[in-house]
Design an enzyme around this catalytic site. Structure first.
Site, short mmCIF file in Angstrom:
data_model
loop_
_atom_site.label_atom_id
_atom_site.label_comp_id
_atom_site.label_asym_id
_atom_site.label_seq_id
_atom_site.Cartn_x
_atom_site.Cartn_y
_atom_site.Cartn_z
N ASP A 61 95.41 35.15 61.20
CA ASP A 61 94.68 34.33 60.25
C ASP A 61 95.56 33.16 59.85
O ASP A 61 96.79 33.17 60.07
CB ASP A 61 94.33 35.19 59.03
CG ASP A 61 93.43 34.46 58.05
OD1 ASP A 61 92.52 33.76 58.50
OD2 ASP A 61 93.65 34.59 56.83
N ASP B 288 95.07 30.84 56.54
CA ASP B 288 95.33 30.78 55.10
C ASP B 288 95.83 32.14 54.59
O ASP B 288 95.19 33.16 54.84
CB ASP B 288 94.06 30.38 54.34
CG ASP B 288 93.61 28.97 54.69
OD1 ASP B 288 94.44 28.06 54.57
OD2 ASP B 288 92.46 28.80 55.11
N LYS C 232 84.61 36.72 60.63
CA LYS C 232 85.24 37.97 60.21
C LYS C 232 84.56 38.51 58.95
O LYS C 232 84.22 37.72 58.08
CB LYS C 232 86.73 37.73 59.91
CG LYS C 232 87.55 37.24 61.08
CD LYS C 232 88.97 36.93 60.66
CE LYS C 232 89.03 35.73 59.75
NZ LYS C 232 90.38 35.37 59.30
#
Length: 259
Positions: free
Chosen positions: A13, A15, A184
């Protein structure tokens, strides 16, 4: 329990893992550098559909993280690929930013409010009452409802912002129609990403900062999972979930030596 294969490819990921509110997480530069030197397939993922991969490449590069454009996978790109597989050359009414509209243009979709095949909801900082009303009426008239991701809130320097999931809930309340979420924790986004880099789930790892999206998506896609504590999930919250990551680490810096 069967022993897992060595990790040959990495998904991470963005962030909360590589950066936090525009600032690189310590160790992120070393991790990206090690990935690129290793030659192993990798992807940086984000549920945020606002930016194109080229935009994100430039934003990451400005903070010292050199991630090539082909190694960036967004919920907008995953949504476009899904729609291209489902209904090639279709039409859509889109609420979103350049990341989403560009992805749909690139697969040959026509963006229109005249009897579209789909209403596609993405992230934007300018949700308008007029656009939401139009989306509701189109869905009521038979358009299929797609959303790029289910995130209910997003981070900002001033606090939480309503995100795609919250706006989708508003539309669902008005129409009685649930959207299909592509991003997601839908493992579809992960599997499409793995296919894009020629990787296999049994020898891949997912790094994330959220149990409910990153870790769940990695788990359901069959990957090894690493939770970092530099984002939204705190250490004491891990056991509140009915599933666990393969490993919990303080930050991405702890994973450099595993690449």
């Amino acid at each position: 329990m069967a022993e897992r294969k060595p990790i040959e490819s990495w998904l991470t990921d963005m962030d909360g893992v590589l950066m936090h509110e525009g600032i690189p997480v310590p160790g992120a530069d070393a991790f990206v550098k090690r990935l690129r030197e290793s030659g192993k397939p990798f992807l940086v993922l984000t549920n945020n559909s606002i930016y194109t991969a080229r935009d994100l490449h430039a934003r990451l590069r400005r903070i010292g993280l050199d991630v090539p454009v082909p190694n960036i996978w967004t919920s907008a790109l995953a949504t476009a690929q899904f729609l291209d597989d489902q209904r090639p050359g279709g039409t859509a009414y889109v609420i979103g930013e350049a990341g989403l509209t560009t992805a749909l243009h690139d697969i040959g979709y026509v963006l229109t409010d005249a009897d579209p095949d789909y209403v596609v909801l993405g992230e934007t900082r300018t949700y308008s009452f007029e656009a939401l009303t139009k989306a509701i009426r189109l869905i009521n008239n038979g358009a299929r409802f797609i959303a790029t991701n289910p995130d209910e809130t997003g981070p900002s320097a001033d606090g939480a912002l309503p995100a795609t999931g919250s706006v989708a809930a508003l539309i669902t309340k008005a129409t009685g129609r649930e959207p299909y979420f592509v991003g997601k924790p839908n493992p579809l986004m992960m599997r499409a990403g793995l296919n894009a880099i020629g990787a296999h789930s049994e020898s891949s790892a997912m790094i994330g900062d959220r149990m409910d999206t990153d870790i769940l998506a990695g788990l359901e896609a069959g990957m090894e999972t690493f939770l970092v504590l530099t984002g939204l999930t705190r250490a004491e919250e891990v056991d509140l979930h009915p599933f666990r990551p393969s490993r919990v680490v303080d930050s991405i810096a702890d994973l450099v030596e595993l690449v």
